[in-house]
Design a protein around this motif. Structure first.
Motif, PDB file in Angstrom:
ATOM      1  N   ASP A 113      40.275   2.492  48.423  1.00  0.00           N
ATOM      2  CA  ASP A 113      40.125   3.698  47.612  1.00  0.00           C
ATOM      3  C   ASP A 113      39.348   3.475  46.330  1.00  0.00           C
ATOM      4  O   ASP A 113      39.427   4.270  45.405  1.00  0.00           O
ATOM      5  N   GLY A 114      38.566   2.381  46.234  1.00  0.00           N
ATOM      6  CA  GLY A 114      37.706   2.199  45.084  1.00  0.00           C
ATOM      7  C   GLY A 114      36.426   3.003  45.199  1.00  0.00           C
ATOM      8  O   GLY A 114      36.040   3.752  44.301  1.00  0.00           O
ATOM      9  N   ASP A 115      35.734   2.844  46.317  1.00  0.00           N
ATOM     10  CA  ASP A 115      34.585   3.639  46.742  1.00  0.00           C
ATOM     11  C   ASP A 115      34.682   3.719  48.253  1.00  0.00           C
ATOM     12  O   ASP A 115      35.351   2.889  48.879  1.00  0.00           O
ATOM     13  N   ALA A 116      33.977   4.647  48.882  1.00  0.00           N
ATOM     14  CA  ALA A 116      34.017   4.716  50.338  1.00  0.00           C
ATOM     15  C   ALA A 116      32.752   5.353  50.876  1.00  0.00           C
ATOM     16  O   ALA A 116      32.053   6.087  50.174  1.00  0.00           O
ATOM     17  N   ASP A 117      32.470   5.042  52.135  1.00  0.00           N
ATOM     18  CA  ASP A 117      31.391   5.693  52.873  1.00  0.00           C
ATOM     19  C   ASP A 117      31.815   5.735  54.329  1.00  0.00           C
ATOM     20  O   ASP A 117      32.515   4.831  54.810  1.00  0.00           O
ATOM     21  N   VAL A 118      31.414   6.768  55.056  1.00  0.00           N
ATOM     22  CA  VAL A 118      31.846   6.940  56.440  1.00  0.00           C
ATOM     23  C   VAL A 118      30.643   7.205  57.327  1.00  0.00           C
ATOM     24  O   VAL A 118      29.690   7.890  56.921  1.00  0.00           O
ATOM     25  N   GLU A 119      30.660   6.634  58.547  1.00  0.00           N
ATOM     26  CA  GLU A 119      29.607   6.842  59.527  1.00  0.00           C
ATOM     27  C   GLU A 119      30.234   6.925  60.916  1.00  0.00           C
ATOM     28  O   GLU A 119      31.344   6.403  61.152  1.00  0.00           O
ATOM     29  N   LEU A 127      33.413   4.447  61.429  1.00  0.00           N
ATOM     30  CA  LEU A 127      33.459   3.280  60.559  1.00  0.00           C
ATOM     31  C   LEU A 127      33.607   3.755  59.125  1.00  0.00           C
ATOM     32  O   LEU A 127      32.893   4.664  58.686  1.00  0.00           O
ATOM     33  N   LEU A 128      34.537   3.126  58.407  1.00  0.00           N
ATOM     34  CA  LEU A 128      34.809   3.496  57.021  1.00  0.00           C
ATOM     35  C   LEU A 128      34.667   2.264  56.148  1.00  0.00           C
ATOM     36  O   LEU A 128      35.449   1.312  56.267  1.00  0.00           O
ATOM     37  N   ALA A 129      33.632   2.240  55.295  1.00  0.00           N
ATOM     38  CA  ALA A 129      33.458   1.151  54.332  1.00  0.00           C
ATOM     39  C   ALA A 129      34.215   1.499  53.062  1.00  0.00           C
ATOM     40  O   ALA A 129      34.194   2.646  52.611  1.00  0.00           O
ATOM     41  N   VAL A 148      35.653  -2.959  56.029  1.00  0.00           N
ATOM     42  CA  VAL A 148      35.259  -1.893  56.949  1.00  0.00           C
ATOM     43  C   VAL A 148      36.420  -1.645  57.899  1.00  0.00           C
ATOM     44  O   VAL A 148      36.933  -2.582  58.519  1.00  0.00           O
ATOM     45  N   THR A 149      36.836  -0.388  57.990  1.00  0.00           N
ATOM     46  CA  THR A 149      37.872   0.016  58.932  1.00  0.00           C
ATOM     47  C   THR A 149      37.208   0.700  60.117  1.00  0.00           C
ATOM     48  O   THR A 149      36.344   1.557  59.947  1.00  0.00           O
ATOM     49  N   ARG A 150      37.642   0.302  61.329  1.00  0.00           N
ATOM     50  CA  ARG A 150      37.025   0.769  62.577  1.00  0.00           C
ATOM     51  C   ARG A 150      38.025   1.575  63.391  1.00  0.00           C
ATOM     52  O   ARG A 150      39.109   1.090  63.711  1.00  0.00           O
ATOM     53  N   CYS A 151      37.645   2.815  63.732  1.00  0.00           N
ATOM     54  CA  CYS A 151      38.484   3.702  64.528  1.00  0.00           C
ATOM     55  C   CYS A 151      37.692   4.149  65.762  1.00  0.00           C
ATOM     56  O   CYS A 151      36.842   5.043  65.660  1.00  0.00           O
ATOM     57  N   PRO A 152      37.928   3.530  66.929  1.00  0.00           N
ATOM     58  CA  PRO A 152      37.217   3.956  68.135  1.00  0.00           C
ATOM     59  C   PRO A 152      37.452   5.431  68.457  1.00  0.00           C
ATOM     60  O   PRO A 152      38.454   6.030  68.029  1.00  0.00           O
ATOM     61  N   CYS A 161      43.553   1.930  64.316  1.00  0.00           N
ATOM     62  CA  CYS A 161      42.318   1.446  63.695  1.00  0.00           C
ATOM     63  C   CYS A 161      42.511   0.013  63.209  1.00  0.00           C
ATOM     64  O   CYS A 161      43.637  -0.433  62.964  1.00  0.00           O
ATOM     65  N   THR A 162      41.421  -0.727  63.067  1.00  0.00           N
ATOM     66  CA  THR A 162      41.473  -2.103  62.589  1.00  0.00           C
ATOM     67  C   THR A 162      40.532  -2.266  61.411  1.00  0.00           C
ATOM     68  O   THR A 162      39.525  -1.557  61.287  1.00  0.00           O
ATOM     69  N   SER A 163      40.858  -3.213  60.518  1.00  0.00           N
ATOM     70  CA  SER A 163      40.065  -3.424  59.313  1.00  0.00           C
ATOM     71  C   SER A 163      39.561  -4.857  59.252  1.00  0.00           C
ATOM     72  O   SER A 163      40.281  -5.791  59.613  1.00  0.00           O
ATOM     73  N   THR A 164      38.328  -5.025  58.764  1.00  0.00           N
ATOM     74  CA  THR A 164      37.701  -6.332  58.585  1.00  0.00           C
ATOM     75  C   THR A 164      37.309  -6.495  57.131  1.00  0.00           C
ATOM     76  O   THR A 164      36.634  -5.627  56.566  1.00  0.00           O
TER      77      THR A 164
END
Length: 472
Positions: A113-119, A127-129, A148-152, A161-164
Motif C-alpha cells: 500500500d505504498g504505491d501500486a500499479d495493476v495490469e 498482476l499487482l505491483a 508483485v502479486t499474481r492472481c490467475p 493469489c501469490t506474491s513475489t
C-alpha cells in the motif's frame, strides 16, 4: 509516492500547437468505488467502515477484456482491487490485497500500500505491483521494497493469489506493464540514488529476472539523471514483448542535482531486446528549472498501430509527444482547450484515438512552495481527446473532484496536508468498445454528504474515494 499512514524543443522533436474542433468533448458517467475495511483502533469513518482510496490505476486485458482497478487504501494497509468489464456499475470488489507480504527475518512485517500499479496479461492474469513498507521486529523503523502479486484468471479470491518480493533495499514508485504473457516492473531503487531498476517476467508473472537499467551507461543522460529524475510508467509494445519504453524526467548535471526537482528534460528510453540494452532519446526540453515533472511523464503504446505517446505538463500547458517509428523520432503538440492550471496528466490510445486526462482548474491556481491553490480552488478531471484528427476537451468528473489546495511535494508535504489526490490517476482504452475508462480520486467538501474519517483525537478529515468514469 507513499500514501498517508495514519498514526525550446530539442532532439528532433517539433513543437506544435494543436487546433481544437468546435465539436463537444467526450462525456462520462461516474461511479464512486468504496472499499470495506477493518479500521485502525480509534478511527471511524462516514460512511462506516470505509477504507478510503487514492492514487488509482486501471487496465484492460485477457481474452474477455477483463478490467482491473486498484486504489491505495487511505486508512488501513491494503490495496483495494476491483475486477469486471467496461460498463460495470460498479465492478465486483475482489479484495483487500497485500495486507501481509512475504519477508525474511525474525519479527519483520511486510505490508503493501505504498504505491501500486495493476495490469492484465493476455491470458487474463492480474498482476499487482506494490511498494512495500517493511517494518523491523520492533515496528519502530521501516524500509521500502517492491513486490508483485499474481492472481490467475481462474481464481475467485485473493486467497489464491501469490506474491513475489523483488527488492527490499530501499525503493520507490514501482510501475508495471505487460505484452502478452511478458511483464516488466520498473522502480527507483537504492534509497535516494534514483537509479531505475527493471525486472522482466516471461512466464506470466510467475518468476522475475533483473535486466539492464535504462539510465546507466548512457553518457550525459546518466549524468543528468542519477539522483536527478522522476520515473514515469514503463510501457510495453502489445505487438512485440521485446519492445519496451521507459519515460522519465530529469534535470541537468552539476547545476541542479540534489538541489531541485524542477526537471526540465523529458527522456524516453527504448529497448528492443527485452530490457537487456537501452537507447535514450531526449523528447522535450525547456529552460533550466522549468518543472516538467508534475509528477512524471506518462506514456502509452497504441495497440492498434504501435504509435508511442508521452504526456507531461509544466502546470500550465499539457504537451503530448508522439512517435510512429518506435521511439526514434518524436513530434510534440501543445494541447488546446486546457484549463489554466494542470497537473498529473496520463495518456491512453487505441487505433489512433488518444485520451489525455489531467486534473485542472481555472483561473490559474496560486503556487506557494509547490502547494497549488487555496481553500476556494475548484478542481475537475478533464479529458482532451483526439478523435478523427481533432482535439476536443471534455469533463470527466460530473462534479468537482476537489475543492481546496493540492500539494505537489509528495512525501515532503507537511503532515501529508492537502495530499488527498496523492500523485496520479489513470486512463485506459476498452478494447471491445474503443472507449476510455478513467479512474480518478475525489476529495472535496462541496455539497454534503461527503466521506470523512475521524481519528482518536476527535479531529475529522476528508476521506478520499476513487471514481470510475466511462466514456459515453
Amino acid at each position: 509516492m507513499l500514501k498517508l499512514i495514519v498514526g525550446a524543443v530539442l532532439a528532433g522533436s517539433v513543437a506544435l500547437v494543436a487546433s481544437a474542433s468546435a465539436s463537444p468533448g467526450p462525456t462520462f458517467s461516474n461511479q464512486v468505488l468504496r472499499a470495506p475495511a477493518v479500521l485502525p483502533s480509534g478511527v471511524t469513518t462516514s460512511p462506516p467502515n470505509q477504507s478510503g482510496d487514492s492514487e488509482p490505476a486501471i487496465d484492460f486485458g485477457g481474452p474477455n477484456d477483463t478490467m482491473a482497478v486498484d486504489g491505495l487504501g487511505w486508512l488501513p494497509f491494503q490495496v483495494n482491487l476491483w475486477k469486471g468489464h467496461f460498463g460495470d456499475m460498479p465492478p465486483a470488489y475482489f479484495g483487500a490485497m497485500d495486507t501481509s507480504l512475504p519477508i525474511q527475518g525474525s519479527g519483520r512485517v511486510n505490508l503493501g500500500d505504498g504505491d501500486a500499479d495493476v495490469e492484465v496479461t493476455s491470458v487474463g492474469t492480474i498482476l499487482l505491483a506494490d511498494l512495500d513498507i517493511i517494518f523491523n521486529h520492533t515496528g519502530q523503523t521501516a524500509q521500502l521494497g517492491v513486490s508483485v502479486t499474481r492472481c490467475p484468471a481462474s481464481v475467485a479470491s485473493k486467497a489464491d493469489c501469490t506474491s513475489t518480493l523483488l527488492d527490499t533495499s530501499g525503493a520507490d514508485r514501482p510501475w508495471l506493464t505487460t505484452s502478452g504473457t511478458t511483464a516488466y516492473v520498473s522502480w527507483h531503487n537504492a534509497g535516494n540514488s534514483s537509479q531505475i531498476t527493471v525486472d522482466r517476467s516471461t512466464n506470466d508473472g510467475r518468476s522475475w529476472t533483473r535486466v539492464a537499467s535504462p539510465i546507466l551507461g548512457q553518457g550525459s543522460v546518466t549524468g543528468n539523471s542519477t539522483f536527478n529524475n522522476s520515473i514515469g510508467p514503463i510501457v510495453g509494445d502489445p505487438s512485440n514483448p521485446n519492445i519496451v519504453y521507459q519515460p522519465f524526467a530529469s534535470g541537468e548535471a552539476s547545476v541542479q542535482k540534489g538541489t531541485s526537482s524542477a526537471f526540465n528534460n523529458i527522456y524516453v528510453a527504448r529497448s528492443t531486446d527485452g530490457g537487456n540494452t537501452w537507447t535514450n532519446k531526449l523528447v522535450f526540453h525547456k529552460p533550466l528549472f522549468t518543472d516538467l515533472a508534475n509528477f512524471w511523464p506518462s506514456a502509452t503504446v497504441d495497440a492498434g498501430n504501435g504509435d508511442v505517446y508521452v504526456t507531461f505538463t509544466d502546470r500550465s500547458t499539457v504537451w503530448v509527444s508522439s512517435s510512429s517509428d518506435q521511439g526514434a523520432n518524436w513530434t510534440t503538440t501543445a494541447l488546446p482547450g486546457t484549463p489554466a492550471t494542470t497537473v498529473m496528466p496520463a495518456v491512453a490510445a487505441l487505433n489512433g484515438k488518444v485520451d489525455v486526462v489531467y486534473y485542472g482548474t481555472s483561473p490559474a491556481a496560486t503556487n506557494v512552495g509547490g502547494v497549488l491553490g487555496d481553500a476556494n480552488t475548484v478542481w475537475n478531471t478533464y479529458d482532451t481527446q483526439r478523435s478523427g484528427g481533432a482535439w476536443n476537451t471534455g469533463l470527466v468528473s460530473n462534479t468537482p473532484n476537489r475543492v481546496g489546495p493540492v500539494c505537489l511535494n509528495g512525501s515532503a508535504c507537511p503532515q501529508n496536508t492537502n495530499r488527498e489526490l496523492l500523485d496520479l490517476f489513470e486512463v485506459a482504452e476498452d478494447p471491445a468498445t474503443g472507449k476510455a475508462a478513467v479512474i480518478y480520486t475525489e476529495s472535496n467538501t462541496l455539497g454534503a454528504p461527503f466521506d470523512t474519517w475521524t481519528g482518536s483525537d476527535g479531529v475529522t478529515h476528508e476521506l478520499p474515494e476513487i471514481v470510475l468514469a466511462y466514456e459515453q
